[in-house]
Each structure stands twice: as structure tokens, then as C-alpha cells.
Write a protein that holds these residues in place. Structure first.
Motif, PDB file in Angstrom:
ATOM      1  N   ALA A   5       0.872  -1.270  -0.124  1.00 21.62           N
ATOM      2  CA  ALA A   5      -0.030  -0.104  -0.061  1.00 21.62           C
ATOM      3  C   ALA A   5       0.733   1.201   0.121  1.00 21.62           C
ATOM      4  O   ALA A   5       0.781   2.068  -0.753  1.00 21.62           O
ATOM      5  N   ARG A   6       1.885   1.337   0.968  1.00 23.85           N
ATOM      6  CA  ARG A   6       2.712   2.405   0.975  1.00 23.85           C
ATOM      7  C   ARG A   6       3.575   2.757  -0.386  1.00 23.85           C
ATOM      8  O   ARG A   6       3.848   3.857  -0.801  1.00 23.85           O
ATOM      9  N   ASN A   7       3.948   1.797  -0.919  1.00 22.59           N
ATOM     10  CA  ASN A   7       4.791   1.783  -2.283  1.00 22.59           C
ATOM     11  C   ASN A   7       4.029   1.918  -3.465  1.00 22.59           C
ATOM     12  O   ASN A   7       4.259   2.835  -4.103  1.00 22.59           O
ATOM     13  N   LEU A   8       2.735   1.343  -3.401  1.00 29.16           N
ATOM     14  CA  LEU A   8       1.690   1.768  -4.490  1.00 29.16           C
ATOM     15  C   LEU A   8       1.436   3.402  -4.533  1.00 29.16           C
ATOM     16  O   LEU A   8       1.566   3.909  -5.446  1.00 29.16           O
ATOM     17  N   ARG A   9       1.035   3.962  -3.239  1.00 37.54           N
ATOM     18  CA  ARG A   9       0.651   5.286  -3.229  1.00 37.54           C
ATOM     19  C   ARG A   9       1.855   6.165  -3.640  1.00 37.54           C
ATOM     20  O   ARG A   9       1.831   7.098  -4.396  1.00 37.54           O
ATOM     21  N   ARG A  10       3.026   5.632  -3.120  1.00 36.97           N
ATOM     22  CA  ARG A  10       4.162   6.688  -3.445  1.00 36.97           C
ATOM     23  C   ARG A  10       4.496   6.615  -4.754  1.00 36.97           C
ATOM     24  O   ARG A  10       4.796   7.816  -5.367  1.00 36.97           O
ATOM     25  N   HIS A  11       4.667   5.439  -5.577  1.00 32.67           N
ATOM     26  CA  HIS A  11       4.870   5.510  -6.801  1.00 32.67           C
ATOM     27  C   HIS A  11       3.795   6.110  -7.640  1.00 32.67           C
ATOM     28  O   HIS A  11       4.048   6.872  -8.763  1.00 32.67           O
ATOM     29  N   ARG A  12       2.424   5.890  -7.322  1.00 33.17           N
ATOM     30  CA  ARG A  12       1.487   6.671  -7.935  1.00 33.17           C
ATOM     31  C   ARG A  12       1.473   8.278  -7.868  1.00 33.17           C
ATOM     32  O   ARG A  12       1.277   8.846  -8.920  1.00 33.17           O
ATOM     33  N   GLN A  13       1.925   8.643  -6.735  1.00 33.41           N
ATOM     34  CA  GLN A  13       2.012  10.043  -6.582  1.00 33.41           C
ATOM     35  C   GLN A  13       3.040  10.559  -7.309  1.00 33.41           C
ATOM     36  O   GLN A  13       3.117  11.724  -7.849  1.00 33.41           O
ATOM     37  N   ARG A  14       4.044   9.820  -7.295  1.00 32.33           N
ATOM     38  CA  ARG A  14       5.482  10.201  -7.922  1.00 32.33           C
ATOM     39  C   ARG A  14       5.023  10.548  -9.611  1.00 32.33           C
ATOM     40  O   ARG A  14       5.638  11.342 -10.148  1.00 32.33           O
ATOM     41  N   LYS A  15       4.368   9.610 -10.334  1.00 31.29           N
ATOM     42  CA  LYS A  15       3.774   9.644 -11.615  1.00 31.29           C
ATOM     43  C   LYS A  15       2.598  10.537 -11.779  1.00 31.29           C
ATOM     44  O   LYS A  15       2.096  11.020 -13.014  1.00 31.29           O
ATOM     45  N   LYS A  16       2.261  11.153 -10.587  1.00 35.09           N
ATOM     46  CA  LYS A  16       1.100  12.219 -10.680  1.00 35.09           C
ATOM     47  C   LYS A  16       0.232  11.739 -11.347  1.00 35.09           C
ATOM     48  O   LYS A  16      -0.721  12.405 -12.010  1.00 35.09           O
ATOM     49  N   LEU A  17      -0.150  10.706 -10.919  1.00 35.99           N
ATOM     50  CA  LEU A  17      -1.529   9.808 -11.264  1.00 35.99           C
ATOM     51  C   LEU A  17      -2.682   9.774 -10.113  1.00 35.99           C
ATOM     52  O   LEU A  17      -2.502   9.600  -9.220  1.00 35.99           O
ATOM     53  N   SER A  18      -3.763  10.189 -10.660  1.00 34.47           N
ATOM     54  CA  SER A  18      -4.931   9.670  -9.599  1.00 34.47           C
ATOM     55  C   SER A  18      -5.140   8.428  -9.403  1.00 34.47           C
ATOM     56  O   SER A  18      -4.842   7.603  -9.991  1.00 34.47           O
ATOM     57  N   GLN A  19      -5.947   8.098  -8.356  1.00 35.52           N
ATOM     58  CA  GLN A  19      -6.459   6.551  -8.401  1.00 35.52           C
ATOM     59  C   GLN A  19      -7.081   6.252  -9.577  1.00 35.52           C
ATOM     60  O   GLN A  19      -6.962   5.112  -9.965  1.00 35.52           O
TER      61      GLN A  19
END
Length: 71
Positions: free
Chosen positions: A8-22
Motif C-alpha cells: 500500500a505504501r509503495n503503491l501510493r508513493r509510486h502513483r503520486q510520483r507519476k502524478k496519477l490519480s487513483q
């Protein structure tokens, strides 16, 4: 740390780095936005196929999403 928490932590971090919404991540990975939300909240455990699809969209290796030492 439990594997769901690591993921969960890694998924959120990588998603935010790519500037992607859920929603954008979910669309590109072929899953529902509520499922991405649930994964980030540790409600569900992702299948290995889902981990691979999410990693591909995020441009990382699946192992990066499961690595407790990933930064």
C-alpha cells in the motif's frame, strides 16, 4: 511490517510520483478505482497479476511494489 502495508505504501508513493490519480491508475491498469483505493488502504490483497499490471503502468518492477526498503 505486514506485506499489505508495504504494498500500500509503495503503491501510493509510486502513483503520486507519476502524478496519477487513483482513477487514472485504475483505468490504465484495467481495474476499478475503488479497488486501487482499497489496496492503498490495505483492505484487499492484490493478486500477482494485479501487482504486475499496476507496476507496468507505474513504470516500476513488480518487486519494487513489494520491497519493504523501497524509497
Amino acid at each position: 511490517m505486514e506485506i499489505r502495508e508495504v504494498f500500500a505504501r509503495n503503491l501510493r508513493r509510486h502513483r503520486q510520483r507519476k502524478k496519477l490519480s487513483q482513477e487514472a491508475l485504475a483505468h490504465e491498469a484495467g481495474v476499478d478505482r475503488t479497488y486501487v483505493s482499497a489496496l492503498e488502504r490495505r483492505v484487499y490483497a492484490a493478486s500477482i497479476d494485479t501487482v504486475a499490471r499496476l507496476a507496468k503502468v507505474l513504470g516500476v518492477k513488480p518487486a519494487d511494489l513489494l520491497d519493504p526498503d523501497s524509497r
